[in-house]
Motif scaffolding. Structure first.
Motif, PDB file in Angstrom:
ATOM      1  N   SER A 211     -48.226  52.594 -20.574  1.00  0.00           N
ATOM      2  CA  SER A 211     -48.578  52.940 -21.960  1.00  0.00           C
ATOM      3  C   SER A 211     -48.041  54.306 -22.320  1.00  0.00           C
ATOM      4  CB  SER A 211     -50.094  52.929 -22.154  1.00  0.00           C
ATOM      5  OG  SER A 211     -50.603  51.650 -21.905  1.00  0.00           O
TER       6      SER A 211
ATOM      7  N   GLN B  69     -51.910  49.155 -27.046  1.00  0.00           N
ATOM      8  CA  GLN B  69     -52.814  48.409 -26.180  1.00  0.00           C
ATOM      9  C   GLN B  69     -54.208  48.308 -26.794  1.00  0.00           C
ATOM     10  OE1 GLN B  69     -53.098  50.204 -22.333  1.00  0.00           O
ATOM     11  NE2 GLN B  69     -54.089  48.455 -21.432  1.00  0.00           N
TER      12      GLN B  69
ATOM     13  N   ASP C 295     -47.515  46.586 -26.206  1.00  0.00           N
ATOM     14  CA  ASP C 295     -48.332  46.994 -25.059  1.00  0.00           C
ATOM     15  C   ASP C 295     -49.452  45.979 -24.860  1.00  0.00           C
ATOM     16  OD1 ASP C 295     -49.556  48.296 -23.015  1.00  0.00           O
ATOM     17  OD2 ASP C 295     -49.769  50.224 -24.027  1.00  0.00           O
ATOM     18  N   GLU C 296     -49.295  45.115 -23.922  1.00  0.00           N
ATOM     19  CA  GLU C 296     -50.252  44.049 -23.616  1.00  0.00           C
ATOM     20  C   GLU C 296     -50.715  43.296 -24.865  1.00  0.00           C
ATOM     21  OE1 GLU C 296     -53.192  44.791 -20.701  1.00  0.00           O
ATOM     22  OE2 GLU C 296     -52.185  46.601 -19.995  1.00  0.00           O
TER      23      GLU C 296
ATOM     24  N   GLY D  87     -55.946  51.891 -19.785  1.00  0.00           N
ATOM     25  CA  GLY D  87     -56.738  50.775 -20.297  1.00  0.00           C
ATOM     26  C   GLY D  87     -57.464  49.981 -19.218  1.00  0.00           C
TER      27      GLY D  87
HETATM   28 MG    MG Z   1     -51.751  50.754 -20.671  1.00  0.00          MG
END
Ligand code: MG
Ligand code: ATP
Lengths: 324, 501
Positions: free
Chosen positions: B45, B87, B170-171, B403
């Motif tokens: 991230s 994220q 991001d994810e 995260g």
């Molecule tokens: Mg992350």
């Protein structure tokens, strides 16, 4: 150690001790330039004034950390003095001086506590922001206080009662002892009890706290109730100092109390703040007001300066937050 | 000028004593999909945030489209054609979907000499964009009424509306279920065909092979390697990520004693979202809830836990009939619940990791209301150790954790209450393969010692692997109950999609 690391540690400690440093600079400045500031008598005088403010401000800190606000404390303080005066006026002859003062005091503290409970419950049941409820109480309680005294000062206290607000114990004003006790109690409460932890959690994120099984309403209500009781306590000391119950006493005190709390670094967004910071904030406001009076600054300029200080303190906190 | 080319030259980012990214150099070829892999806290991230202008590198240079860039804020990144889906969700919950998509650039029209917002156009445009993504939502609906997955989808639609030449994801799929993921992938392929360069972060290994062209692996902030996906295997990538660890296998399935349920729910009703839901949970059992987004999985858990009120039905917990559950009373009875949305309701972001780990056990670390340091410290240390949470300093705000590590704090917070029953709502969201395995192992270990849990996941493979028994929800109703050993992924997927076995 590298210079980068050194400057980082420097910046970190500046961030942590910024308020201490500023207060120190102010005191040094006043000693140098305010005639009569550095005398013992003046010093004790500042402490006495600061005490009345500080007692409430420590409670207010808890309330603001919990994400709420209380605008009714000045009115509550006024009412508390009036209640003691009222009981003395009506019943002293019947039940004697000490019982009358005692009953008046207990009643005043209880009423202060209950206004906090009231605000908290209105918040819980009807979801009315405490800003609104306490704004309403701010007006209503003032009215009640004047109804209790009939609109005139009520100088009905027994002669020894002045001691609590105006007397000295071992050369130190009595309210300073009260301030010290409340400071220690609130500091301990916020730092070392599960209730204190809950206040931070609730103010930081009420929903996360609720889902962690914390009773959000109870926590907020208790913080408000404690503050109400502390406001009453401070009001009794004030009434004792001036020697009578006055309905309009402590007008505008809520703003000073909130200012001190904010200058001390407590975040109005909730979840952040320290009792120690509030003590510094209270001392800071007390020194400024006293110093400006000694330096013959006009009252109007004093207001302007205080406004500037409040804004400056918040800006400073924001900036310190950013440099890390 | 090379449109969409990204290059990092010797980039370093430090936070205080933490080196989030250390001397990272790599050139991302334009027009391709680059997966970025690495365990929780490895700096993925951070890398993306630097490109997005959210943070500035401490040292090193960023080159975009063949020129050196210096972003002072997200605006600069937008100007360079870089758009990011972060994220953590970043929509304004109290505004409508349409407003969120066009925030800061609402379409205007002139009426009687003044300029006002052109709501008609805003909503039409938003609807068209969403339809493009196969999303059927009313653009006037408030974001706070959407599920996490729907919010994620809106976030992606918003990113698309900028017509970027570089898209950082991001994810994006961590909150999505299979059909939404499929839709997202279609969209991503369409974008690739248009020449958009993408950096794609995920913890889901199978997605890599489906969507990515190359894979870059980070370990502890350092570049470990890059590989063409066609030459890679999942074993080779895991090897790069962790440096050779053996993945634990599921322990043999035990036979659960199903004579007396610890939790039984009958005809649970919550208007519009939960209809007539009944199920039993037995001691030591892991019960999986499968279903699409909006199928009512979270809503059932929240109603039983007392986070939301319900309108009818009976809940019997440990032999006791519960009329009006509240989180506080259910916690006392031994129920725990880790919510799906850690940022909004799982954590108190301004408090430290230490405080967040003790949030639900404030009562347990205190004696007569006084906090006892000697009682408290083990609560923190144990979870950090057992869940291998990567915390530089437990006293730092929890918001400074990556995260996945934040997710582990949420779980640790509840394991600290020593519950009898746990509801895990998407516990593996945003967690790396190894950490995921650790959490599953903890669930299995605790199950052996008698903890019963309900496990919700949008990844059906996971539900099949973890659960002893699976209940499928569809539009707020229980439509099937299956045993994982007798069910294939395809079958389970079909039930979730169609609502009948
Ligand atoms: Mg992350
Ligand atoms: N604002 C911050 N302050 C201090 N440390 C930070 C901050 N942001 C990130 N870090 C640290 O930088 C490291 C890398 O974090 P990052 O968020 O990039 O990880 P990640 O690879 O995205 O992990 P995940 O898969 O869990 O999302 C972590 O050790 C984290 O604790």
């Amino acid at each position: 150690m590298s210079t980068a690391a050194m400057s980082r540690i420097g910046a970190t400690s500046l961030k942590i001790y910024a308020m201490e440093v500023i207060l120190l600079i102010l005191v040094v400045f006043l000693i140098a330039f305010a005639p009569g500031f550095a005398t013992l008598g003046n010093f004790l005088n500042v402490l006495r004034t600061v005490s009345m403010l500080g007692i409430i401000a420590f409670g207010m800190t808890a309330v603001i950390i919990s994400g709420e606000i209380d605008l009714s404390i000045g009115a509550t303080a006024g009412l508390a003095g009036c209640i003691v005066a009222f009981v003395c006026d009506g019943y002293m002859d019947m039940i004697g001086e000490v019982p009358a003062v005692l009953i008046g005091t207990i009643a005043a503290l209880a009423i202060g506590f209950c206004t906090g409970v009231f605000t908290g419950k209105i918040r819980q049941w009807f979801n009315v922001p405490t800003f609104i409820t306490t704004l309403a109480l701010f007006t209503a309680i003032r009215g009640i206080a004047n109804l209790v005294t009939g609109g005139f000062p009520m100088p009905s206290f027994p002669s020894w009662f002045y001691f609590f607000g105006a007397g000295n114990l071992f050369g130190v004003p009595f309210p300073v002892y009260v301030l010290a006790v409340v400071f220690v109690a609130m500091h301990f409460l916020m730092k070392y009890t599960s209730f204190g932890r809950a206040i931070y959690a609730v103010g930081g994120n009420a929903e996360a706290a609720r889902l962690s099984g914390i009773d959000v309403s109870l926590t907020k209500t208790l913080a408000l109730a404690i503050t109400g009781a502390l406001a009453a306590l401070s009001g009794i000391l004030l009434a004792s100092q001036v020697g009578s119950g006055i309905g309009t006493m402590a007008t505008g005190m809520e703003l000073d109390v909130i200012s001190a709390t904010i200058i001390g670094g407590t975040s109005l967004f909730g979840g952040k703040g320290r009792i120690w910071g509030t003590l510094l904030g209270v001392l800071f406001l007390g020194c400024i007001a006293n110093g400006m009076t000694l330096m013959n600054v006009s009252e109007y300029w004093q207001y302007v300066v205080r406004g500037g200080i409040i804004l400056g303190a918040v800006l400073l906190n924001q900036i310190l937050e950013r440099i890390r | 000028m090379v449109r969409g080319a990204i290059e990092f030259r010797d980039v370093t980012k430090v936070y205080g004593p933490t080196v989030a990214i250390g001397r990272f150099s790599h050139a991302f070829e334009p027009g391709r999909i680059h997966a970025l892999m690495g365990k929780n806290g490895s700096g993925k991230s951070t890398l993306v945030k630097m490109l997005a202008g959210a943070i500035e590198p401490t040292l090193g240079e960023l080159w975009v489209n063949g020129a050196r860039v210096r972003f002072e804020g997200p605006r600069d990144a937008y100007a360079a054609g870089i758009v990011t889906v972060h994220q953590e969700l970043s929509l304004v919950r109290s505004l409508s979907i349409g407003e969120n998509i066009y925030l800061g650039r609402l379409p205007k029209k002139h009426v009687m000499g003044g300029t006002v917002v052109d709501w008609q156009r805003l909503n039409d445009d938003a609807r068209a964009l969403m339809a493009d993504m196969g999303l059927d939502l009313d653009p006037r609906a408030l974001v706070e009424t959407l599920s996490v997955g729907q919010q994620q989808a809106v976030e992606i639609v918003k990113a698309m509306s900028f017509a970027p030449s570089i898209l950082l994801l991001d994810e994006p799929t961590s909150a999505l279920a299979a059909p939404e993921v499929a839709q997202l992938f279609n969209l991503i392929r369409r974008l690739r065909a248009r020449g958009v360069t993408m950096i794609y972060i995920t913890h889901r290994m199978n997605e890599l092979f489906e969507i990515a062209d190359t894979c870059v692996v980070l370990r502890d902030g350092h570049f470990v390697g890059a590989t063409e996906m066609k030459d890679a295997t999942s074993a080779s990538i895991v090897e790069m990520m962790f440096g050779g660890v053996s993945m634990a296998k599921r322990p043999a399935r035990r036979s659960v004693d199903r004579s007396r349920p610890i939790l039984s729910v009958r005809n649970l009703q919550r208007d519009d979202v939960v209809h007539d839901v009944s199920f039993d949970l037995y001691r030591g059992e892991v019960l999986g809830f499968a279903g699409l987004l909006g199928s009512g999985r979270t809503e059932v858990l929240r109603a039983v836990f007392g986070a939301d009120p319900h309108d009818g039905g009976a809940i019997v917990f440990d032999g006791e009939t519960i009329e009006r559950p509240t989180p506080k009373s259910m916690k006392k009875r031994g129920l725990g619940y880790t919510p799906e949305n850690r940022k909004e309701v799982g954590l108190v972001q301004v408090l430290s990791s230490h405080d967040n780990l003790c949030l639900a056990s404030i009562g347990r670390i205190a004696r007569h209301g006084l906090i006892d340091r000697r009682l408290e410290q083990p609560f923190v240390d144990r979870q950090i150790r057992d869940l291998s949470i990567r915390v530089p300093d437990p006293m730092d705000p929890v918001s400074s954790l990556s995260g996945g590590n934040q997710q582990k704090i949420v779980i640790g917070n509840w394991l600290n209450t020593e519950p009898k029953v746990m509801f895990f709502d998407e516990p593996s969201r945003g967690i790396d393969v190894q950490a995921k395995q650790q959490i599953f192992e903890i669930m299995w270990q605790k199950a052996e010692r008698g903890l019963s849990s309900i496990f919700v996941s949008s990844e059906l493979e996971e539900v099949l692997e973890v659960a002893d028994r699976i209940i499928v929800l569809y539009h707020g109703r229980v439509v099937a109950e299956v045993l994982p050993e007798e069910t294939t992924l395809a079958e389970l997927y079909k039930i979730c999609m169609e609502g009948s076995p």
